[in-house]
Design an enzyme around this catalytic site. Sequence first.
Site, PDB file in Angstrom:
ATOM      1  N   CYS A   2     -24.566  23.994  79.056  1.00 21.33           N
ATOM      2  CA  CYS A   2     -24.497  25.470  79.058  1.00 21.33           C
ATOM      3  C   CYS A   2     -25.772  26.116  78.986  1.00 21.33           C
ATOM      4  O   CYS A   2     -26.177  25.889  77.473  1.00 21.33           O
ATOM      5  CB  CYS A   2     -22.946  25.939  79.560  1.00 21.33           C
ATOM      6  N   ARG A  27     -30.730  20.284  79.485  1.00 24.64           N
ATOM      7  CA  ARG A  27     -29.727  20.541  78.088  1.00 24.64           C
ATOM      8  C   ARG A  27     -28.141  19.566  79.228  1.00 24.64           C
ATOM      9  O   ARG A  27     -27.565  19.187  78.923  1.00 24.64           O
ATOM     10  CB  ARG A  27     -29.209  21.240  78.155  1.00 24.64           C
ATOM     11  N   TRP A  72     -21.710  22.945  81.975  1.00 26.14           N
ATOM     12  CA  TRP A  72     -21.476  21.991  82.253  1.00 26.14           C
ATOM     13  C   TRP A  72     -20.221  21.988  81.801  1.00 26.14           C
ATOM     14  O   TRP A  72     -19.012  22.630  81.125  1.00 26.14           O
ATOM     15  CB  TRP A  72     -22.004  21.380  81.062  1.00 26.14           C
ATOM     16  N   ASN A  98     -21.232  30.777  77.359  1.00 24.07           N
ATOM     17  CA  ASN A  98     -21.481  29.056  76.831  1.00 24.07           C
ATOM     18  C   ASN A  98     -20.047  28.845  75.155  1.00 24.07           C
ATOM     19  O   ASN A  98     -20.521  30.157  75.095  1.00 24.07           O
ATOM     20  CB  ASN A  98     -22.305  29.095  75.649  1.00 24.07           C
ATOM     21  N   GLY A  99     -19.876  28.005  75.249  1.00 21.75           N
ATOM     22  CA  GLY A  99     -18.614  27.870  74.213  1.00 21.75           C
ATOM     23  C   GLY A  99     -17.279  27.882  74.979  1.00 21.75           C
ATOM     24  O   GLY A  99     -17.633  27.656  75.968  1.00 21.75           O
ATOM     25  N   GLU A 481     -27.263   1.302  68.290  1.00 17.53           N
ATOM     26  CA  GLU A 481     -28.964   2.553  69.099  1.00 17.53           C
ATOM     27  C   GLU A 481     -28.749   2.047  70.900  1.00 17.53           C
ATOM     28  O   GLU A 481     -28.939   2.121  71.612  1.00 17.53           O
ATOM     29  CB  GLU A 481     -29.662   2.856  68.316  1.00 17.53           C
ATOM     30  N   LYS A 485     -27.599   3.339  74.264  1.00 14.79           N
ATOM     31  CA  LYS A 485     -28.900   4.186  75.173  1.00 14.79           C
ATOM     32  C   LYS A 485     -29.084   3.393  76.090  1.00 14.79           C
ATOM     33  O   LYS A 485     -28.891   3.474  76.936  1.00 14.79           O
ATOM     34  CB  LYS A 485     -30.395   2.913  74.464  1.00 14.79           C
ATOM     35  N   GLU A 488     -25.390   4.651  77.980  1.00 22.48           N
ATOM     36  CA  GLU A 488     -25.772   6.264  78.619  1.00 22.48           C
ATOM     37  C   GLU A 488     -26.406   6.654  79.690  1.00 22.48           C
ATOM     38  O   GLU A 488     -26.981   7.506  80.805  1.00 22.48           O
ATOM     39  CB  GLU A 488     -25.878   7.292  77.741  1.00 22.48           C
ATOM     40  N   HIS A 504     -14.715 -13.018  65.872  1.00 20.16           N
ATOM     41  CA  HIS A 504     -14.049 -12.687  65.660  1.00 20.16           C
ATOM     42  C   HIS A 504     -13.258 -12.099  66.511  1.00 20.16           C
ATOM     43  O   HIS A 504     -11.983 -11.106  66.454  1.00 20.16           O
ATOM     44  CB  HIS A 504     -13.739 -11.369  64.242  1.00 20.16           C
ATOM     45  N   LYS A 602     -27.661  17.435  76.718  1.00 17.50           N
ATOM     46  CA  LYS A 602     -28.603  17.724  75.662  1.00 17.50           C
ATOM     47  C   LYS A 602     -28.060  17.545  74.198  1.00 17.50           C
ATOM     48  O   LYS A 602     -27.995  16.992  73.233  1.00 17.50           O
ATOM     49  CB  LYS A 602     -29.982  18.044  75.950  1.00 17.50           C
TER      50      LYS A 602
HETATM   51  O1  M6R Z   1     -28.395  16.709  68.849  1.00 13.82           O
HETATM   52  P1  M6R Z   1     -27.747  15.723  67.857  1.00 13.82           P
HETATM   53  O2  M6R Z   1     -29.039  14.883  67.697  1.00 13.82           O
HETATM   54  O3  M6R Z   1     -26.806  16.125  67.719  1.00 13.82           O
HETATM   55  O4  M6R Z   1     -27.146  15.139  69.467  1.00 13.82           O
HETATM   56  C1  M6R Z   1     -25.617  13.872  69.237  1.00 13.82           C
HETATM   57  C2  M6R Z   1     -25.386  13.481  70.319  1.00 13.82           C
HETATM   58  O5  M6R Z   1     -24.713  14.121  71.703  1.00 13.82           O
HETATM   59  C3  M6R Z   1     -26.884  12.321  71.030  1.00 13.82           C
HETATM   60  O6  M6R Z   1     -27.642  11.413  70.036  1.00 13.82           O
HETATM   61  C4  M6R Z   1     -26.439  11.908  71.538  1.00 13.82           C
HETATM   62  O7  M6R Z   1     -25.745  10.544  71.416  1.00 13.82           O
HETATM   63  C5  M6R Z   1     -27.620  11.288  72.664  1.00 13.82           C
HETATM   64  N1  M6R Z   1     -27.422  11.284  73.892  1.00 13.82           N
HETATM   65  C6  M6R Z   1     -27.927   9.987  72.262  1.00 13.82           C
HETATM   66  O8  M6R Z   1     -29.290   9.425  73.452  1.00 13.82           O
END
Ligand code: M6R
Length: 607
Positions: A2, A27, A72, A98-99, A481, A485, A488, A504, A602
Amino acid sequence: MCGIVGYVGQRRATPVLLEGLRRLEYRGYDSAGIALAGSPVQVHRSVGRVADLRGVVPEGLTPKTGIAHTRWATHGGVTLENAHPHVAGGGKLALVHNGIIENASVLRASLRAEGVVFESETDTEVLAHLIAKCLEGEGDPLAAVTAALQLVRGTWGIAVIFSALPDTIIAARNGSPLVLGLGEGETFLASDPHALVPYTRRVVYLQDGDVARIQSSGIETTTLDGAPRSRVVETLEAEWAEAEKGDYPNFMLKEIHEQPAALRRCLSGRVVVQEGRANLGGLELSSRELNAFRRVGLIGCGTAHYACRVGAMAIEQLARVPATAEVASEFRHRNPVIDPKSLYFAVSQSGETADTLGALKEVQIKGGHVMGVVNVVGSSIARQCGNGVYIHSGPEMAVASTKAFSNMIASLYLFTLQLARARTLAPYEGRDFAQGLMDVPDLVEGFLAKKLDVARVVEWLSECRSVLFMGRGLSEAVAAEGALKLMELTYIPCLAYASGEMKHGPIALLEEGSVVIVVAPDDEVRDKTLSNLQECRARGARVVLIHTEGDPIAEEADFAIAVPKTSRWFTPFLTVLPLQLLAYETALAMGRDIDRPRNLAKSVTVE
Ligand code: M6R
């Protein structure tokens, strides 16, 4: 997650608020709205994008005070009724939040019993009605906000306007960031400095427990008990100005290509190659103190966690200090044993991730020593830690993290070098490591300068029901990683496994035409990974291999992508690049929203 924007001043508020919301779009959100001063306050909301909100806000609105929000969804679905701002007291006030208000259901029940009618399912509307109730008793809006906040439990960053106070916004913070921007005869408010950049660089970060009266003439901050609290005016870093797409079609591609510059910025002034050492001044740790640590714990979420896994391997193997990487959301809730002689790092791009913040507070409560490895200067994690390392990636706007991953590893490597030289590493070994690290930006730049033609792989991936990623050692974290990527961005289920684990279980997934992405640079575990690769091919899988330039292992793959040669520690900076680009190209071909994948935000400021 948010976003909040607020304005009070001499301009018409609506364009400032809408532009602020546009700048916070990165965000992640699913509805948006604005509220403008007046009697009653007027509210306009829409489900969808800020562009949709523009469509429903009438032209030429004149109020000079207003608040705005991108939501959000957490409490309640994505509906117009649940969008912020929420109005209460028959238009006497409007609130954005927010929160999470944790005791919302109890409060809702008691407000209902008093005759309050709710329009939404949100916890925010509960707070709005609570403030309206307090206003009846207190009369003064600021007193009403503080009285209402005494009754709630949870986290908040709020902004409230009142029909009785057309030149004022009341804001408060507890766990959700708010930053105030000071202009000439105007004052701004936002949950993220990016919204303030076009207007001012003079900012005040609110702290947990702060309440602020925001007017065109300036701000006043107090505690929840009404005690005055002075806050320093800071200057927003120049890096925030970079946060526009420029000639790139989206932020993600821009950020992938910014990696060489971001890495140079991270390393600059922190490495003394001749002496084979690094110096991270922000840690304020002497060699004697570095020698006293018995363990290092790295804590993060998502991409940050994978960077932690790389960092932990380097710390343990080079500095010979036991090191672990932990998922923050697990760590904070498992009642961890905190050794006061251990050093912890909270690793986060945004510096606002609720789980990482919760985990670091857990370390602090138990008397542990925790520092930040953070991108956003002045963020909650950076402030809570006090000391740490800024990774200096520059603003990262795409939800999919790219340049922050590289800079987190670079920062953890700088720490590794500093720690290792204070303990066991010889000067010549330190020099090799320092030089290798300094060479990374050029190697990354060289790879990114060449056009990578992955059309064939993109075609395979677009048709996959799932994709397996594998690697060993450092490359296992890189494979994870890469899987994150691709998943997502494209919504294709992706699994990442240590190569040795394939047999396994995961190998059962393979059938004719399955795609396996193998990360196998020329390091000490390459031959082992080669055997696993062959096992996959023998079961009909198509293997996409990320390997070191000139390595004949390329012949073993259905599609091979070469990255420049470097020593093993620096391979993650290079092997991650084709994985970022593959995810990007596949998402593009599948017509996905590159910068804002569905359901994601974000910065994840809720648990
Ligand atoms: O802002 P941060 O690095 O703490 O965020 C952590 C994760 O939310 C962030 O890396 C998320 O997994 C991304 N969408 C990955 O691309």
